[in-house]
Write a protein that holds these residues in place. Structure first.
Motif, PDB file in Angstrom:
ATOM      1  N   ALA A  28       1.148  -0.767  -0.118  1.00 11.74           N
ATOM      2  CA  ALA A  28       0.076  -0.242  -0.041  1.00 11.74           C
ATOM      3  C   ALA A  28       0.836   1.521   0.505  1.00 11.74           C
ATOM      4  CB  ALA A  28      -1.228   0.036   1.154  1.00 11.74           C
ATOM      5  N   GLU A  29       1.930   1.070   0.483  1.00 11.65           N
ATOM      6  CA  GLU A  29       2.822   2.497   0.711  1.00 11.65           C
ATOM      7  C   GLU A  29       3.657   2.697  -0.723  1.00 11.65           C
ATOM      8  OE1 GLU A  29       5.037   1.111   4.265  1.00 11.65           O
ATOM      9  OE2 GLU A  29       3.246   2.080   5.731  1.00 11.65           O
ATOM     10  N   GLU A  30       3.927   2.263  -1.443  1.00 15.98           N
ATOM     11  CA  GLU A  30       4.389   2.013  -2.852  1.00 15.98           C
ATOM     12  C   GLU A  30       3.647   2.962  -3.150  1.00 15.98           C
ATOM     13  OE1 GLU A  30       5.006  -1.577  -5.697  1.00 15.98           O
ATOM     14  OE2 GLU A  30       5.338  -2.530  -3.468  1.00 15.98           O
ATOM     15  N   LEU A  31       2.180   2.448  -2.988  1.00 14.23           N
ATOM     16  CA  LEU A  31       0.767   3.721  -3.955  1.00 14.23           C
ATOM     17  C   LEU A  31       1.202   5.034  -3.968  1.00 14.23           C
ATOM     18  CD1 LEU A  31      -1.807   0.994  -3.982  1.00 14.23           C
ATOM     19  CD2 LEU A  31      -0.236   2.092  -5.780  1.00 14.23           C
ATOM     20  N   ILE A  32       1.642   5.496  -2.609  1.00 17.58           N
ATOM     21  CA  ILE A  32       1.791   6.405  -2.619  1.00 17.58           C
ATOM     22  C   ILE A  32       2.900   7.377  -3.011  1.00 17.58           C
ATOM     23  CG2 ILE A  32       2.893   8.147  -0.378  1.00 17.58           C
ATOM     24  CD1 ILE A  32       2.137   6.373   1.549  1.00 17.58           C
ATOM     25  N   SER A  33       3.868   7.083  -3.563  1.00 16.68           N
ATOM     26  CA  SER A  33       5.002   7.341  -4.416  1.00 16.68           C
ATOM     27  C   SER A  33       3.497   7.890  -6.292  1.00 16.68           C
ATOM     28  CB  SER A  33       5.979   6.131  -4.938  1.00 16.68           C
ATOM     29  OG  SER A  33       5.213   5.400  -6.055  1.00 16.68           O
ATOM     30  N   VAL A  34       2.901   7.511  -6.476  1.00 14.93           N
ATOM     31  CA  VAL A  34       2.106   7.579  -7.691  1.00 14.93           C
ATOM     32  C   VAL A  34       1.139   8.355  -7.306  1.00 14.93           C
ATOM     33  CG1 VAL A  34       2.830   6.291  -9.105  1.00 14.93           C
ATOM     34  CG2 VAL A  34       1.340   5.419  -7.776  1.00 14.93           C
ATOM     35  N   GLY A  35       0.850   9.160  -5.564  1.00 13.47           N
ATOM     36  CA  GLY A  35      -0.931   9.676  -5.295  1.00 13.47           C
ATOM     37  C   GLY A  35      -1.499   9.024  -5.088  1.00 13.47           C
ATOM     38  N   ILE A  36      -1.089   7.347  -5.298  1.00 17.50           N
ATOM     39  CA  ILE A  36      -2.989   6.582  -5.562  1.00 17.50           C
ATOM     40  C   ILE A  36      -3.241   6.221  -3.665  1.00 17.50           C
ATOM     41  CG2 ILE A  36      -4.280   3.963  -5.850  1.00 17.50           C
ATOM     42  CD1 ILE A  36      -3.094   4.198  -8.624  1.00 17.50           C
ATOM     43  N   GLU A  37      -4.387   6.741  -3.344  1.00 19.84           N
ATOM     44  CA  GLU A  37      -4.527   6.416  -2.066  1.00 19.84           C
ATOM     45  C   GLU A  37      -5.740   5.238  -2.296  1.00 19.84           C
ATOM     46  OE1 GLU A  37      -4.082   9.103   1.353  1.00 19.84           O
ATOM     47  OE2 GLU A  37      -2.046   9.048   0.884  1.00 19.84           O
ATOM     48  N   GLU A  38      -6.300   5.365  -2.627  1.00 23.93           N
ATOM     49  CA  GLU A  38      -7.791   5.234  -3.027  1.00 23.93           C
ATOM     50  C   GLU A  38      -7.528   3.254  -3.622  1.00 23.93           C
ATOM     51  OE1 GLU A  38     -11.107   6.453  -5.184  1.00 23.93           O
ATOM     52  OE2 GLU A  38     -12.767   5.000  -4.933  1.00 23.93           O
ATOM     53  N   ILE A  39      -7.426   2.698  -2.367  1.00 26.28           N
ATOM     54  CA  ILE A  39      -7.740   0.964  -2.628  1.00 26.28           C
ATOM     55  C   ILE A  39      -8.458   0.053  -2.421  1.00 26.28           C
ATOM     56  CG2 ILE A  39      -5.165  -1.010  -1.724  1.00 26.28           C
ATOM     57  CD1 ILE A  39      -4.352   1.530  -1.031  1.00 26.28           C
ATOM     58  N   ILE A  40      -8.314  -1.318  -3.763  1.00 26.74           N
ATOM     59  CA  ILE A  40      -9.678  -2.188  -3.314  1.00 26.74           C
ATOM     60  C   ILE A  40      -8.627  -3.773  -3.074  1.00 26.74           C
ATOM     61  CG2 ILE A  40     -11.298  -3.868  -4.146  1.00 26.74           C
ATOM     62  CD1 ILE A  40     -10.783  -0.444  -5.805  1.00 26.74           C
ATOM     63  N   ILE A  41      -8.839  -4.084  -2.079  1.00 20.49           N
ATOM     64  CA  ILE A  41      -8.090  -5.562  -1.658  1.00 20.49           C
ATOM     65  C   ILE A  41      -9.144  -6.443  -1.590  1.00 20.49           C
ATOM     66  CG2 ILE A  41      -7.040  -6.143   0.587  1.00 20.49           C
ATOM     67  CD1 ILE A  41      -5.746  -3.520   1.617  1.00 20.49           C
ATOM     68  N   VAL A  42      -8.823  -7.656  -2.498  1.00 19.23           N
ATOM     69  CA  VAL A  42      -9.260  -8.113  -2.624  1.00 19.23           C
ATOM     70  C   VAL A  42      -9.490  -9.634  -1.643  1.00 19.23           C
ATOM     71  CG1 VAL A  42     -10.449 -10.274  -4.573  1.00 19.23           C
ATOM     72  CG2 VAL A  42      -9.765  -8.006  -5.108  1.00 19.23           C
ATOM     73  N   VAL A  43     -10.473  -9.821  -0.439  1.00 18.62           N
ATOM     74  CA  VAL A  43     -10.261 -10.386   0.430  1.00 18.62           C
ATOM     75  C   VAL A  43     -11.526 -11.887   0.591  1.00 18.62           C
ATOM     76  CG1 VAL A  43      -9.319  -9.040   1.977  1.00 18.62           C
ATOM     77  CG2 VAL A  43     -11.154  -9.618   1.720  1.00 18.62           C
ATOM     78  N   SER A  44     -10.142 -12.664   1.101  1.00 17.38           N
ATOM     79  CA  SER A  44     -10.832 -14.414   0.984  1.00 17.38           C
ATOM     80  C   SER A  44     -11.556 -14.617   2.116  1.00 17.38           C
ATOM     81  CB  SER A  44     -10.153 -15.164   1.036  1.00 17.38           C
ATOM     82  OG  SER A  44      -9.587 -15.608   2.804  1.00 17.38           O
ATOM     83  N   PRO A  45     -13.486 -15.262   2.775  1.00 17.37           N
ATOM     84  CA  PRO A  45     -14.096 -15.057   2.805  1.00 17.37           C
ATOM     85  C   PRO A  45     -13.700 -14.590   4.676  1.00 17.37           C
ATOM     86  CG  PRO A  45     -15.294 -16.903   1.314  1.00 17.37           C
ATOM     87  CD  PRO A  45     -13.086 -16.201   1.477  1.00 17.37           C
ATOM     88  N   ASP A  46     -12.687 -15.380   5.176  1.00 19.41           N
ATOM     89  CA  ASP A  46     -12.721 -15.353   6.506  1.00 19.41           C
ATOM     90  C   ASP A  46     -10.997 -14.041   6.622  1.00 19.41           C
ATOM     91  OD1 ASP A  46     -14.253 -16.235   7.465  1.00 19.41           O
ATOM     92  OD2 ASP A  46     -13.363 -18.335   6.903  1.00 19.41           O
ATOM     93  N   SER A  47     -11.061 -12.907   5.410  1.00 18.89           N
ATOM     94  CA  SER A  47      -9.242 -12.591   5.996  1.00 18.89           C
ATOM     95  C   SER A  47     -10.516 -11.861   7.047  1.00 18.89           C
ATOM     96  CB  SER A  47      -8.498 -12.118   4.936  1.00 18.89           C
ATOM     97  OG  SER A  47      -9.398 -12.378   4.211  1.00 18.89           O
ATOM     98  N   GLY A  48     -10.680 -11.384   7.720  1.00 20.54           N
ATOM     99  CA  GLY A  48     -11.303  -9.643   8.485  1.00 20.54           C
ATOM    100  C   GLY A  48      -9.922  -9.161   9.134  1.00 20.54           C
TER     101      GLY A  48
END
Ligand code: UTP
Length: 291
Positions: A42-62
């Motif tokens: 996620a921190e890599e994305l700071i270099s390109v100014g992207i702060e909107e991240i969609i994380i794809v998780v499995s059903p039990d990864s709270g």
């Protein structure tokens, strides 16, 4: 051309190479020193100014949601105790605007990307695999920034590559090179994990991409290979249409989904650490004498 504003991090794989820890802990939550891999990403994305991240998780990864969420009790306690530095560290994990989507069945990378479709629609997106760690060398641009700049100056999809040799060639997607100008490779074909004889080049596809707005729609039309659809099928189509570029990474890359890659990442990050770098160096020197 649409501006790049969003990123997808697929983090819903089964992580079978890391059993038994991955029974309860998603692989992207495995820690390199004190930080889970997914936070470095996620921190890599700071270099390109992207702060909107969609994380794809499995059903039990709270636990991934918990990591990127607020923990008011802890933060208040650190403030009360005057532990400002630790407070900043805890608070830092919810600086990102993160949305979560669940992949109910681990049907491959392309399936994971499609789960993020409601948030992406026909927009371009950065794609960063949740188990690869890329660390830019001192003074160099991070790989994702180079890809974003190439996308922004051409409007084409861009993938990151690295050179591989021998048996490693068959472990990765492989690219056919039409031309290379100023470090930008024009790709004319993609093969999914070819044999050494079939390979088109020594350039392997690694887990960083900036994909144009048409990609999500193309994924929806793919024919499955067994239960999976392949992102490489879309990349191959783009390459045949002259719409796929690539850039060779200069970053240090760690495959933290692999045991040896994980150990290398921890040792090298420990050596670079201000807090424990010197101790680690002395320890390794002493240990090496016994090997
Ligand atoms: P891998 O190919 O490393 O698969 O996924 P995996 O299932 O996580 O691990 P092994 O091979 O069984 O040990 C590359 C990235 O794509 C994500 C993973 O979480 C990882 O970050 N992924 C993979 C998904 O999100 N969904 C999938 O169905 C497969």
């Amino acid at each position: 051309m649409q501006k790049l504003k969003k990123a997808i991090i697929p983090a819903a794989g089964l992580g079978t190479r890391f059993l038994p820890i991955t029974k309860a802990v998603p692989k992207p939550m495995l820690s390199v020193l004190d930080k889970p891999t997914i936070q470095y990403i996620a921190e890599e994305l700071i270099s390109v100014g992207i702060e909107e991240i969609i994380i794809v998780v499995s059903p039990d990864s709270g636990v991934i949601e918990k990591h990127f969420g607020e923990c008011e009790a802890l933060e208040q306690r650190l403030l009360l105790d005057g532990k400002q530095k630790l407070y900043e560290i805890a608070k830092n994990t919810h600086r990102f605007s993160v949305k979560f989507v669940v992949q109910h069945e681990a049907n491959g990378l392309a399936g994971a990307i499609l789960c993020a479709e409601p948030y992406i629609k026909d927009e371009p997106f950065a794609l960063l695999l949740g188990d690869e760690l890329l660390v830019a060398k001192e003074g160099d641009k991070p790989c994702i920034k180079t890809l974003a700049e190439i996308y922004e100056s051409t409007g084409n999809s861009v993938i990151a590559t690295m050179e591989v040799f021998g048996d490693d060639v068959s472990k990765y997607g492989n690219i056919g090179i039409e031309s290379e100008i100023d470090g930008v490779i024009k790709v004319n074909a993609i093969l999914e994990k070819p044999s050494l004889n079939e390979a088109l080049s020594n350039n392997a596809i690694i887990g960083r991409y900036v994909l144009s707005g048409e990609v999500m729609g193309m994924l929806k039309t793919l024919k499955p290979h067994g239960s999976e659809i392949y992102l490489t099928d879309v990349l191959d189509k783009l390459s045949k249409d002259g719409k796929l570029l690539a850039s060779t990474i200069t970053d240090d890359r760690y495959d933290v989904g692999d045991k040896f890659g994980y150990i290398k990442a921890n040792v090298e990050m420990a050596l670079k650490s201000q807090e424990i770098g010197q101790d680690t160096k002395e320890y390794i020197k002493e240990l090496a004498k016994t090997l």
